[in-house]
Design an enzyme around this catalytic site. Structure first.
Site, PDB file in Angstrom:
ATOM      1  N   LEU A  65      19.906 -16.056 -44.276  1.00 55.24           N
ATOM      2  CA  LEU A  65      21.196 -15.848 -44.960  1.00 55.24           C
ATOM      3  C   LEU A  65      21.181 -16.411 -46.378  1.00 55.24           C
ATOM      4  O   LEU A  65      22.111 -16.176 -47.144  1.00 55.24           O
ATOM      5  CB  LEU A  65      22.337 -16.484 -44.159  1.00 55.24           C
ATOM      6  CG  LEU A  65      22.542 -15.877 -42.761  1.00 55.24           C
ATOM      7  CD1 LEU A  65      21.905 -16.756 -41.696  1.00 55.24           C
ATOM      8  CD2 LEU A  65      24.005 -15.675 -42.443  1.00 55.24           C
ATOM      9  N   ARG A  66      20.137 -17.212 -46.694  1.00 54.60           N
ATOM     10  CA  ARG A  66      19.854 -17.676 -48.073  1.00 54.60           C
ATOM     11  C   ARG A  66      20.813 -18.715 -48.626  1.00 54.60           C
ATOM     12  O   ARG A  66      20.693 -19.079 -49.789  1.00 54.60           O
ATOM     13  CB  ARG A  66      19.806 -16.499 -49.062  1.00 54.60           C
ATOM     14  CG  ARG A  66      18.889 -15.367 -48.669  1.00 54.60           C
ATOM     15  CD  ARG A  66      17.454 -15.794 -48.650  1.00 54.60           C
ATOM     16  NE  ARG A  66      16.552 -14.655 -48.535  1.00 54.60           N
ATOM     17  CZ  ARG A  66      15.363 -14.711 -47.955  1.00 54.60           C
ATOM     18  NH1 ARG A  66      14.917 -15.846 -47.421  1.00 54.60           N
ATOM     19  NH2 ARG A  66      14.597 -13.669 -47.908  1.00 54.60           N
ATOM     20  N   ASN A  96      14.573 -22.013 -44.524  1.00 55.43           N
ATOM     21  CA  ASN A  96      13.986 -21.938 -45.872  1.00 55.43           C
ATOM     22  C   ASN A  96      15.066 -21.666 -46.926  1.00 55.43           C
ATOM     23  O   ASN A  96      15.038 -20.685 -47.656  1.00 55.43           O
ATOM     24  CB  ASN A  96      12.833 -20.915 -45.941  1.00 55.43           C
ATOM     25  CG  ASN A  96      13.246 -19.503 -45.569  1.00 55.43           C
ATOM     26  OD1 ASN A  96      14.239 -19.280 -44.897  1.00 55.43           O
ATOM     27  ND2 ASN A  96      12.470 -18.537 -46.018  1.00 55.43           N
ATOM     28  N   ASP A 319      14.624 -10.850 -38.701  1.00 55.79           N
ATOM     29  CA  ASP A 319      13.945 -11.503 -39.821  1.00 55.79           C
ATOM     30  C   ASP A 319      14.514 -10.936 -41.133  1.00 55.79           C
ATOM     31  O   ASP A 319      13.795 -10.768 -42.115  1.00 55.79           O
ATOM     32  CB  ASP A 319      12.426 -11.313 -39.731  1.00 55.79           C
ATOM     33  CG  ASP A 319      11.675 -12.108 -40.785  1.00 55.79           C
ATOM     34  OD1 ASP A 319      12.213 -13.097 -41.293  1.00 55.79           O
ATOM     35  OD2 ASP A 319      10.532 -11.704 -41.106  1.00 55.79           O
ATOM     36  N   HIS A 323      15.651  -9.907 -50.840  1.00 50.44           N
ATOM     37  CA  HIS A 323      15.173 -10.387 -52.153  1.00 50.44           C
ATOM     38  C   HIS A 323      15.631  -9.366 -53.192  1.00 50.44           C
ATOM     39  O   HIS A 323      15.796  -8.185 -52.874  1.00 50.44           O
ATOM     40  CB  HIS A 323      13.645 -10.476 -52.186  1.00 50.44           C
ATOM     41  CG  HIS A 323      13.075 -11.414 -51.159  1.00 50.44           C
ATOM     42  ND1 HIS A 323      13.151 -12.778 -51.259  1.00 50.44           N
ATOM     43  CD2 HIS A 323      12.427 -11.166 -49.991  1.00 50.44           C
ATOM     44  CE1 HIS A 323      12.578 -13.344 -50.207  1.00 50.44           C
ATOM     45  NE2 HIS A 323      12.134 -12.385 -49.420  1.00 50.44           N
TER      46      HIS A 323
HETATM   47  O1  DOR Z   1       7.796 -12.508 -45.613  1.00 48.00           O
HETATM   48  C1  DOR Z   1       8.598 -13.254 -45.090  1.00 48.00           C
HETATM   49  N1  DOR Z   1       9.783 -13.491 -45.691  1.00 48.00           N
HETATM   50  N2  DOR Z   1       8.316 -13.849 -43.946  1.00 48.00           N
HETATM   51  C2  DOR Z   1       9.100 -14.824 -43.430  1.00 48.00           C
HETATM   52  O2  DOR Z   1       8.758 -15.375 -42.423  1.00 48.00           O
HETATM   53  C3  DOR Z   1      10.295 -15.272 -44.160  1.00 48.00           C
HETATM   54  C4  DOR Z   1      10.807 -14.204 -45.041  1.00 48.00           C
HETATM   55  C5  DOR Z   1      11.828 -14.646 -46.060  1.00 48.00           C
HETATM   56  O3  DOR Z   1      12.516 -15.667 -45.882  1.00 48.00           O
HETATM   57  O4  DOR Z   1      11.969 -13.930 -47.041  1.00 48.00           O
HETATM   58 ZN    ZN Z   2      11.681 -15.130 -41.187  1.00 44.98          ZN
END
Ligand code: DOR
Ligand code: ZN
Length: 462
Positions: A65-66, A96, A319, A323
């Site tokens: 969700l960033r 992350n 997942d 971006h």
């Molecule tokens: O390519 C990926 N992007 N793999 C992941 O496990 C996380 C994800 C992301 O957070 O963009």
């Molecule tokens: Zn992921």
């Protein structure tokens, strides 16, 4: 019990068949099911669902969700608007973010953000890197932790080195600490050193293309995935840690997971939309950085589909990884500089319904993989079921509506989808979270803050 709402005449999956029923809702919960038209309490809101399927709302345990920190890509409100439109009523976020979710204090702050902003129910998976923090985080109602065995080279997102765990000793300590909590550990299997050796061969040739990246990650017909999976399964066996493998990608992973289960290892696994619907070589070439850049050769994709259909792969998770175009476009020159990942929560359920209509998966397995099994595996007995006492989390699907996914339908903050131009049979008509519409009539109608933390009360502990 006062019936406040009736979803009238929806077809509900029972023993593999679709049976038209009325779903009786009392406040936030399902009160019961009856034959269509039998019950008409005064004052109840009637929702005509004739000709529609009612499935339990989707439960997606792997969503980026960033927020906090990367809200130029997505935020909790935009991601959960996309979830609502995609038929998802519960989502789990990933660590992350910035700051990365590593401590009980980070987790508290992040959960507070969801509380005010999420349209759908939620939880959040913190990183299992700082082992002394794990017990405290378990007290905060989480369902799982996350470990990335990957750390980016050439960029520092989406896999910042700060949250990666690459050392096997550290991994052992983390698995022991997670085992003590009884919760699940989600792991992204990877081997950073093998990746480095292989990528440097491409770089020595001056090749940093999306194809080179895709070939690196699929080196040795899946060596990165398979060696890490073998290690993880053996460690789960030794520690008793409940392991959940994300990104199941190869035929050998599937075989290893099946064999480990037969030995009694506590392992579950997921497949992501991009493995099922995107990662062919043709699309790696056509969409370049926009297709995530994991390549899944046809023989692996077939094995993964078969494993999803027979239940060897327990669940579907998106997942969802948005971006911006700028972060993707640099990948045409240097894929190692592009942010990898592919958005999908808005479209993966319709894609799966379309796959069902083409005979790739039974409806029973579809419902189990998208909803019932994730709820069960992550300890949410009131989610993922259309039964009396369960939360009234529902998605109504028009199984016959043909429609085409376009970039301008995207509700994420980004303005693109890798599925632009795909025509599907089967569309989300309405999504209901605890009795309240969050998506209806082609619009998101839910309110930020409606979502509540989906706290596990019976995590699968053995
Ligand atoms: O390519 C990926 N992007 N793999 C992941 O496990 C996380 C994800 C992301 O957070 O963009
Ligand atoms: Zn992921």
């Amino acid at each position: 019990m006062t019936i406040t709402r009736i979803i009238r005449g929806a077809s509900v999956v029972r023993d593999g068949s679709l049976i038209p029923m009325d779903i009786l809702v009392s406040g936030e919960q399902i009160a019961g099911l009856s034959l269509p038209g039998l019950v008409s309490p005064p004052g109840a809101e009637i929702t005509d669902a004739d000709g529609l399927w009612a499935l339990p709302g989707g439960v997606d345990v792997h969503v980026h969700l960033r927020e906090p920190g990367y809200t130029h890509k997505e935020d909790i409100e935009s991601a959960t608007r996309a979830a609502a439109a995609g038929g998802y009523t519960t989502v789990f976020g990933m660590p992350n973010v910035k700051p990365p979710t590593m401590t009980a204090s980070d987790l508290r702050d992040t959960l507070a953000l969801y509380d005010g902003k999420s349209l759908v129910d939620y939880n959040h998976n913190p990183a299992a890197k700082q082992t002394t923090e794990l017990a405290g985080m378990a007290e905060m109602g989480i369902a799982a932790y996350k470990i990335y065995m990957v750390a980016d080279t050439g960029r520092n997102y989406p896999h910042p080195a700060s949250i990666g765990v690459h050392d096997h000793g550290h991994l052992l300590e983390a698995m022991e600490a997670v085992a003590a909590t009884g919760l699940a550990l989600m792991v992204h299997p990877h081997d950073q050193r093998i990746e480095e050796v292989v990528e440097q061969r491409f770089w020595a040739e001056g090749d940093r293309s999306p194809e080179a990246y895709a070939r690196t990650l699929m080196t040795g017909d899946g060596l990165l995935w398979d060696t890490a999976t073998s290690l993880l399964l053996r460690m789960a066996e030794a520690t008793g840690c409940r392991l959940h493998i994300v990104h199941t990608t190869t035929s050998r992973q599937v075989e290893m997971i099946r064999a480990a289960r037969r030995r009694g290892v506590k392992v579950t696994c997921e497949v992501n939309h991009w493995t099922l619907f995107l990662a062919t070589w043709e699309l790696v070439q056509e969409l370049g950085p926009y297709v995530l850049s994991y390549w899944v050769p046809a023989h692996h994709q077939q094995a993964v589909w078969d494993a999803l259909a027979d239940g060897s792969i327990d669940i579907l998770a998106s997942d969802h990884a948005p971006h911006t175009r700028e972060e993707k476009d640099v990948g045409y020159e240097d894929m190692w500089a592009a942010h990898t990942g592919s958005p999908g929560i808005q479209y993966q359920l319709p894609l799966l319904v379309d796959a069902h209509r083409r005979g790739r998966i039974s409806l029973e397995r579809l419902v189990d993989a998208a909803s019932t099994a994730p709820a069960r595996l992550f300890g949410l007995p009131r989610k993922g079921r259309i039964e009396p006492g369960a939360d009234a989390d529902l998605v109504l699907i028009d199984p016959d509506r043909e429609w085409t996914i376009t970039n301008d339908s995207v509700l994420s903050k980004i303005d693109w989808t890798p599925y632009h131009g795909r025509t599907l049979t089967g569309a989300v008509e309405r999504t209901i979270v605890r009795g309240v519409d969050v998506y209806a009539g082609g619009e998101v109608v839910g309110e930020p803050g409606h979502g509540r933390q989906a706290v596990p009360d019976a995590p699968m502990r053995g």
